[in-house]
Design a protein around this motif. Structure first.
Motif, PDB file in Angstrom:
ATOM      1  N   THR A  98       0.849  -1.492  -0.132  1.00  0.00           N
ATOM      2  CA  THR A  98       0.073  -0.048  -0.028  1.00  0.00           C
ATOM      3  C   THR A  98       0.816   1.229  -0.006  1.00  0.00           C
ATOM      4  OG1 THR A  98      -0.216  -0.033   2.624  1.00  0.00           O
ATOM      5  CG2 THR A  98      -1.882  -1.032   1.064  1.00  0.00           C
ATOM      6  N   GLN A  99       2.195   1.160   0.815  1.00  0.00           N
ATOM      7  CA  GLN A  99       2.803   2.501   0.842  1.00  0.00           C
ATOM      8  C   GLN A  99       3.754   2.651  -0.298  1.00  0.00           C
ATOM      9  OE1 GLN A  99       4.361   2.581   4.728  1.00  0.00           O
ATOM     10  NE2 GLN A  99       2.260   2.411   5.691  1.00  0.00           N
ATOM     11  N   LYS A 100       4.194   1.462  -0.838  1.00  0.00           N
ATOM     12  CA  LYS A 100       5.574   1.672  -1.803  1.00  0.00           C
ATOM     13  C   LYS A 100       5.143   1.234  -3.221  1.00  0.00           C
ATOM     14  CE  LYS A 100       9.040   1.039   1.698  1.00  0.00           C
ATOM     15  NZ  LYS A 100      10.349   0.185   2.088  1.00  0.00           N
ATOM     16  N   LYS A 101       5.097   0.023  -3.277  1.00  0.00           N
ATOM     17  CA  LYS A 101       4.637  -0.348  -4.810  1.00  0.00           C
ATOM     18  C   LYS A 101       3.874  -1.693  -4.843  1.00  0.00           C
ATOM     19  CE  LYS A 101       9.169  -0.336  -6.296  1.00  0.00           C
ATOM     20  NZ  LYS A 101       9.975  -0.552  -7.075  1.00  0.00           N
ATOM     21  N   ARG A 102       3.185  -1.971  -6.041  1.00  0.00           N
ATOM     22  CA  ARG A 102       2.490  -3.269  -5.850  1.00  0.00           C
ATOM     23  C   ARG A 102       3.354  -4.364  -6.546  1.00  0.00           C
ATOM     24  NH1 ARG A 102      -2.851  -1.826  -9.461  1.00  0.00           N
ATOM     25  NH2 ARG A 102      -2.923  -3.882  -9.430  1.00  0.00           N
ATOM     26  N   GLN A 103       4.464  -4.120  -7.141  1.00  0.00           N
ATOM     27  CA  GLN A 103       5.149  -5.342  -7.700  1.00  0.00           C
ATOM     28  C   GLN A 103       6.612  -4.962  -7.358  1.00  0.00           C
ATOM     29  OE1 GLN A 103       4.308  -5.884 -11.782  1.00  0.00           O
ATOM     30  NE2 GLN A 103       4.876  -7.799 -11.834  1.00  0.00           N
TER      31      GLN A 103
ATOM     32  N   GLN B 152      13.482  -7.638  -7.564  1.00  0.00           N
ATOM     33  CA  GLN B 152      14.332  -8.581  -6.826  1.00  0.00           C
ATOM     34  C   GLN B 152      14.927  -8.425  -5.671  1.00  0.00           C
ATOM     35  OE1 GLN B 152      13.849 -11.479  -8.259  1.00  0.00           O
ATOM     36  NE2 GLN B 152      14.994 -12.486  -6.592  1.00  0.00           N
ATOM     37  N   SER B 153      15.646  -7.270  -5.670  1.00  0.00           N
ATOM     38  CA  SER B 153      16.169  -6.830  -4.220  1.00  0.00           C
ATOM     39  C   SER B 153      15.328  -6.466  -3.066  1.00  0.00           C
ATOM     40  CB  SER B 153      17.050  -5.628  -4.504  1.00  0.00           C
ATOM     41  OG  SER B 153      16.358  -4.471  -4.806  1.00  0.00           O
ATOM     42  N   GLU B 154      14.209  -6.332  -3.517  1.00  0.00           N
ATOM     43  CA  GLU B 154      13.093  -5.914  -2.502  1.00  0.00           C
ATOM     44  C   GLU B 154      12.529  -7.115  -2.042  1.00  0.00           C
ATOM     45  OE1 GLU B 154      11.436  -1.023  -4.039  1.00  0.00           O
ATOM     46  OE2 GLU B 154      10.886  -3.208  -4.971  1.00  0.00           O
ATOM     47  N   ILE B 155      12.430  -8.048  -2.906  1.00  0.00           N
ATOM     48  CA  ILE B 155      11.750  -9.279  -2.632  1.00  0.00           C
ATOM     49  C   ILE B 155      12.741 -10.179  -1.453  1.00  0.00           C
ATOM     50  CG2 ILE B 155      11.280 -11.703  -3.414  1.00  0.00           C
ATOM     51  CD1 ILE B 155      10.060 -10.748  -5.957  1.00  0.00           C
ATOM     52  N   VAL B 156      14.080  -9.899  -1.817  1.00  0.00           N
ATOM     53  CA  VAL B 156      15.221 -10.617  -1.017  1.00  0.00           C
ATOM     54  C   VAL B 156      14.963  -9.827   0.594  1.00  0.00           C
ATOM     55  CG1 VAL B 156      17.554 -10.709  -0.276  1.00  0.00           C
ATOM     56  CG2 VAL B 156      16.485 -11.123  -3.073  1.00  0.00           C
TER      57      VAL B 156
ATOM     58  N   LYS C 220       9.702 -15.638   4.813  1.00  0.00           N
ATOM     59  CA  LYS C 220       9.145 -16.560   3.622  1.00  0.00           C
ATOM     60  C   LYS C 220      10.188 -16.726   2.458  1.00  0.00           C
ATOM     61  CE  LYS C 220       4.459 -14.415   4.457  1.00  0.00           C
ATOM     62  NZ  LYS C 220       3.697 -15.740   4.816  1.00  0.00           N
ATOM     63  N   THR C 221       9.602 -17.657   1.656  1.00  0.00           N
ATOM     64  CA  THR C 221      10.633 -17.927   0.377  1.00  0.00           C
ATOM     65  C   THR C 221      10.249 -16.890  -0.721  1.00  0.00           C
ATOM     66  OG1 THR C 221       8.910 -19.384  -0.668  1.00  0.00           O
ATOM     67  CG2 THR C 221      10.481 -20.255   0.875  1.00  0.00           C
ATOM     68  N   GLN C 222      11.049 -16.516  -1.639  1.00  0.00           N
ATOM     69  CA  GLN C 222      10.725 -15.843  -2.897  1.00  0.00           C
ATOM     70  C   GLN C 222       9.369 -16.227  -3.542  1.00  0.00           C
ATOM     71  OE1 GLN C 222      13.871 -15.430  -5.596  1.00  0.00           O
ATOM     72  NE2 GLN C 222      12.619 -14.820  -7.050  1.00  0.00           N
ATOM     73  N   ARG C 223       9.277 -17.571  -3.629  1.00  0.00           N
ATOM     74  CA  ARG C 223       8.008 -17.917  -4.319  1.00  0.00           C
ATOM     75  C   ARG C 223       6.704 -17.422  -3.581  1.00  0.00           C
ATOM     76  NH1 ARG C 223       6.713 -21.238  -8.396  1.00  0.00           N
ATOM     77  NH2 ARG C 223       4.949 -22.217  -8.494  1.00  0.00           N
TER      78      ARG C 223
END
Length: 335
Positions: free
Chosen positions: A14-19, A22-26, A34-37
């Protein structure tokens, strides 16, 4: 499928981005354990939750005002113009210009259309956003300037023809949306779409440039010399024509799918980010199970790789130890 509650992921969404990248997922993996998947799946489901429902699209399409306005405006405009000389002969648009009286019916025709496009411009931010969001805004602004300038410059005759031409296909599109989102009558919707596509392509790509733009660019010069308003008005008409070409490409894509693939799955103007997710959100239980198997298979593979790595390191240490023992033994024998 709804996304499982996760305050940290929800805050990021809600505050940053919807998608996330890769670095943000890490980074999120470390924060949420949680895992990446799992994180990618959560964001996909969360984006699908925000996709507009058929009910919202139906309300946007009809809501007792957009379809009915286009239909009533077209019928009323046709009624007030069909017996006028400039409806059949566009040279009459400039005969006696600028001393051309404005009829009361055409005055109200202008006011209603102007108010309607102002409302569209104000509502475009809350309507369902599509790929042509920017083009819609440009179209509404250009139309408002055209209506205002043509009325002030007494281009009312040619202005009424432009409005009638646009209204002739718009009510067909809105009626197709009503049957698609409101009733699910696919055959009726597809039939209306084919009619709309034919009317749109003929009126916007043939009649508009050959009659309207030709009239304002060429025939008007038989009556007066070019002035600033002449260039301003024609530039706005060219902007509309460019938008007509853009939408014609989208319509032809949909027509190709309908005629050659036998089905019309979606609106080509739908939001680009949401489209690929529609199918993913409708997966059956079997596909969900396949995802789980694949996920646990990946975990098993990771564990196996870790064991192999430990085993390899152990073998290397053993070899080094044996090699050292052999060297020490040889040195003792030499002594």
């Amino acid at each position: 499928m709804a996304a499982t509650p996760s305050p940290k992921l929800e805050s990021f969404y809600t505050q940053k981005k919807r998608q996330p990248s890769q670095s943000e997922i890490v980074s999120l993996m470390a924060q949420c354990d949680k895992t990446q998947r799992q994180i990618e799946t959560w964001f996909r489901h969360r984006r699908n939750q925000d996709r507009p429902s058929h009910t919202k699209r139906f309300c946007e399409a009809s809501c007792s005002w957009r379809f009915f306005f286009y239909l009533i405006a077209f019928l009323a405009g046709l009624r007030t113009l069909i017996d006028r000389s400039w409806f059949w002969d566009q040279r009459e648009c400039w005969r006696g210009y600028p001393q051309q009286p404005i009829e009361r019916a055409h005055f109200w025709y202008y006011q209603l259309e102007l108010g309607f496009y102002f409302s569209l411009l104000l509502c475009v931010s809350v309507d369902v956003k599509r790929k042509d969001f920017k083009e819609q805004v440009i179209h509404h602004i250009a139309t408002i300037f055209l209506l205002g300038f043509s009325y002030c410059s007494n281009y009312v005759r040619i202005g009424t023809l432009v409005m009638l031409l646009h209204d002739s296909s718009d009510f067909l599109l809105e009626s197709a949306k009503m049957f698609n989102y409101g009733t699910g009558w696919r055959k009726t919707c597809d039939t209306l779409f084919v009619i709309f596509a034919a009317v749109f392509l003929v009126t916007r790509l043939v009649v508009f440039p050959s009659k309207i733009i030709h009239t304002t660019l060429v025939l008007s010069m038989e009556v007066f010399e070019p002035f600033t308003g002449y260039y301003f008005f024609n530039v706005l008409l060219m902007v509309l024509q460019a938008l007509h070409v853009f939408w014609a490409v989208l319509i032809l894509r949909m027509a190709y799918k309908f005629l050659f693939l036998g089905k019309l799955d979606k609106d080509e103007r739908s939001d680009e980010e949401s489209e690929p997710e529609e199918g993913e959100d409708d997966k059956g239980d079997g596909e969900e199970e396949d995802e789980e198997v694949e996920y646990f298979g990946e975990r098993s593979k990771e564990a196996l790789n870790l064991k192999l790595k430990i085993l390899t390191n152990s073998c290397v240490l053993n070899n080094l130890t044996n090699h050292r023992a052999a060297v020490v033994s040889k040195m003792r024998k030499a002594q």
